[in-house]
Design a protein around this motif. Structure first.
Motif, PDB file in Angstrom:
ATOM      1  N   ALA A   1       0.860  -1.189   0.000  1.00 24.34           N
ATOM      2  CA  ALA A   1       0.000   0.000   0.000  1.00 24.34           C
ATOM      3  C   ALA A   1       0.893   1.234   0.000  1.00 24.34           C
ATOM      4  O   ALA A   1       2.114   1.127   0.069  1.00 24.34           O
ATOM      5  CB  ALA A   1      -0.927   0.003   1.217  1.00 24.34           C
ATOM      6  N   LYS A   2       0.264   2.394  -0.063  1.00 26.29           N
ATOM      7  CA  LYS A   2       1.011   3.656  -0.076  1.00 26.29           C
ATOM      8  C   LYS A   2       1.764   3.857   1.232  1.00 26.29           C
ATOM      9  O   LYS A   2       1.339   3.366   2.281  1.00 26.29           O
ATOM     10  CB  LYS A   2       0.051   4.827  -0.288  1.00 26.29           C
ATOM     11  CG  LYS A   2      -0.593   4.855  -1.644  1.00 26.29           C
ATOM     12  CD  LYS A   2      -1.530   6.030  -1.756  1.00 26.29           C
ATOM     13  CE  LYS A   2      -2.191   6.061  -3.124  1.00 26.29           C
ATOM     14  NZ  LYS A   2      -3.109   7.190  -3.244  1.00 26.29           N
ATOM     15  N   PRO A   3       2.865   4.613   1.193  1.00 25.88           N
ATOM     16  CA  PRO A   3       3.605   4.932   2.425  1.00 25.88           C
ATOM     17  C   PRO A   3       2.708   5.634   3.445  1.00 25.88           C
ATOM     18  O   PRO A   3       1.865   6.450   3.086  1.00 25.88           O
ATOM     19  CB  PRO A   3       4.720   5.867   1.949  1.00 25.88           C
ATOM     20  CG  PRO A   3       4.879   5.588   0.494  1.00 25.88           C
ATOM     21  CD  PRO A   3       3.511   5.192   0.002  1.00 25.88           C
ATOM     22  N   GLY A   4       2.899   5.283   4.699  1.00 22.90           N
ATOM     23  CA  GLY A   4       2.153   5.942   5.762  1.00 22.90           C
ATOM     24  C   GLY A   4       0.722   5.476   5.925  1.00 22.90           C
ATOM     25  O   GLY A   4      -0.052   6.095   6.649  1.00 22.90           O
TER      26      GLY A   4
ATOM     27  N   SER B   1      11.124  -7.547   5.819  1.00 21.62           N
ATOM     28  CA  SER B   1      11.040  -6.179   5.311  1.00 21.62           C
ATOM     29  C   SER B   1      12.309  -5.834   4.550  1.00 21.62           C
ATOM     30  O   SER B   1      13.415  -6.099   5.024  1.00 21.62           O
ATOM     31  CB  SER B   1      10.852  -5.194   6.463  1.00 21.62           C
ATOM     32  OG  SER B   1      10.900  -3.870   5.975  1.00 21.62           O
ATOM     33  N   LEU B   2      12.143  -5.234   3.396  1.00 16.31           N
ATOM     34  CA  LEU B   2      13.286  -4.768   2.615  1.00 16.31           C
ATOM     35  C   LEU B   2      13.676  -3.343   2.999  1.00 16.31           C
ATOM     36  O   LEU B   2      14.737  -2.878   2.620  1.00 16.31           O
ATOM     37  CB  LEU B   2      12.954  -4.812   1.119  1.00 16.31           C
ATOM     38  CG  LEU B   2      12.717  -6.191   0.519  1.00 16.31           C
ATOM     39  CD1 LEU B   2      12.234  -6.056  -0.920  1.00 16.31           C
ATOM     40  CD2 LEU B   2      13.968  -7.039   0.593  1.00 16.31           C
ATOM     41  N   GLU B   3      12.813  -2.667   3.744  1.00 21.20           N
ATOM     42  CA  GLU B   3      13.015  -1.249   4.026  1.00 21.20           C
ATOM     43  C   GLU B   3      13.382  -0.941   5.470  1.00 21.20           C
ATOM     44  O   GLU B   3      13.938   0.116   5.749  1.00 21.20           O
ATOM     45  CB  GLU B   3      11.736  -0.472   3.684  1.00 21.20           C
ATOM     46  CG  GLU B   3      11.338  -0.569   2.234  1.00 21.20           C
ATOM     47  CD  GLU B   3       9.994   0.061   1.969  1.00 21.20           C
ATOM     48  OE1 GLU B   3       9.228   0.270   2.925  1.00 21.20           O
ATOM     49  OE2 GLU B   3       9.704   0.347   0.805  1.00 21.20           O
ATOM     50  N   MET B   4      13.076  -1.834   6.394  1.00 18.78           N
ATOM     51  CA  MET B   4      13.226  -1.518   7.810  1.00 18.78           C
ATOM     52  C   MET B   4      14.298  -2.376   8.467  1.00 18.78           C
ATOM     53  O   MET B   4      14.388  -3.568   8.204  1.00 18.78           O
ATOM     54  CB  MET B   4      11.888  -1.742   8.534  1.00 18.78           C
ATOM     55  CG  MET B   4      10.787  -0.830   8.058  1.00 18.78           C
ATOM     56  SD  MET B   4       9.185  -1.247   8.780  1.00 18.78           S
ATOM     57  CE  MET B   4       9.485  -0.913  10.486  1.00 18.78           C
TER      58      MET B   4
ATOM     59  N   THR C   1      14.224  -0.773  13.946  1.00 16.96           N
ATOM     60  CA  THR C   1      13.026  -0.025  13.553  1.00 16.96           C
ATOM     61  C   THR C   1      11.781  -0.890  13.699  1.00 16.96           C
ATOM     62  O   THR C   1      10.741  -0.421  14.167  1.00 16.96           O
ATOM     63  CB  THR C   1      13.158   0.492  12.104  1.00 16.96           C
ATOM     64  OG1 THR C   1      14.336   1.289  12.011  1.00 16.96           O
ATOM     65  CG2 THR C   1      11.947   1.310  11.692  1.00 16.96           C
ATOM     66  N   ILE C   2      11.887  -2.156  13.323  1.00 15.64           N
ATOM     67  CA  ILE C   2      10.752  -3.080  13.465  1.00 15.64           C
ATOM     68  C   ILE C   2      10.404  -3.243  14.944  1.00 15.64           C
ATOM     69  O   ILE C   2       9.230  -3.202  15.322  1.00 15.64           O
ATOM     70  CB  ILE C   2      11.064  -4.437  12.815  1.00 15.64           C
ATOM     71  CG1 ILE C   2      11.163  -4.281  11.290  1.00 15.64           C
ATOM     72  CG2 ILE C   2       9.997  -5.470  13.171  1.00 15.64           C
ATOM     73  CD1 ILE C   2      11.737  -5.489  10.582  1.00 15.64           C
TER      74      ILE C   2
END
Length: 113
Positions: free
Chosen positions: A58-61, A86-89, A93-94
């Protein structure tokens, strides 16, 4: 060169997907549908989330991380194995997101770097 990178990532994703599927198949037979802990969402999904590999986008945020971490906690509290990828976190952060989702921090204190 870009096509090579995409092909390499696709192959890596397929290996991960295959490994995750094997893990779930070998460890236990899961029910076909697993309750998410959100009654309205379960109704929209026809009774729950299909067991196996699920991908959410889905969209960010938009609350993806919060939703997935709450569902993961719900699943694991009922003995259902969970793999969050997660590829981003980062792991930190998780963990911070999970703690914030559960609201386990002392009142009046915030999580900082």
């Amino acid at each position: 060169m870009k096509d090579n990178h995409i092909k390499k990532n696709t192959v890596q994703f397929e290996k991960i997907r295959s490994g995750v599927s094997e893990f779930f198949d070998e460890k236990r037979q899961l029910p076909r549908l697993i309750k998410t802990g959100f009654n309205t969402l379960d109704e929209m999904l026809g009774g729950g989330l299909a067991s196996g590999l699920n991908v959410l986008g889905a969209k960010p945020g938009s609350g993806k991380t919060s939703l997935v971490l709450q569902m993961a906690e719900h699943f694991s509290s009922r003995g259902v194995p969970v793999l969050y990828f997660s590829l981003e976190m980062s792991l930190l952060t998780i963990c911070k997101s999970s703690a914030a989702t559960r609201n386990t921090r002392p009142k009046g204190r915030t999580l900082t770097r």
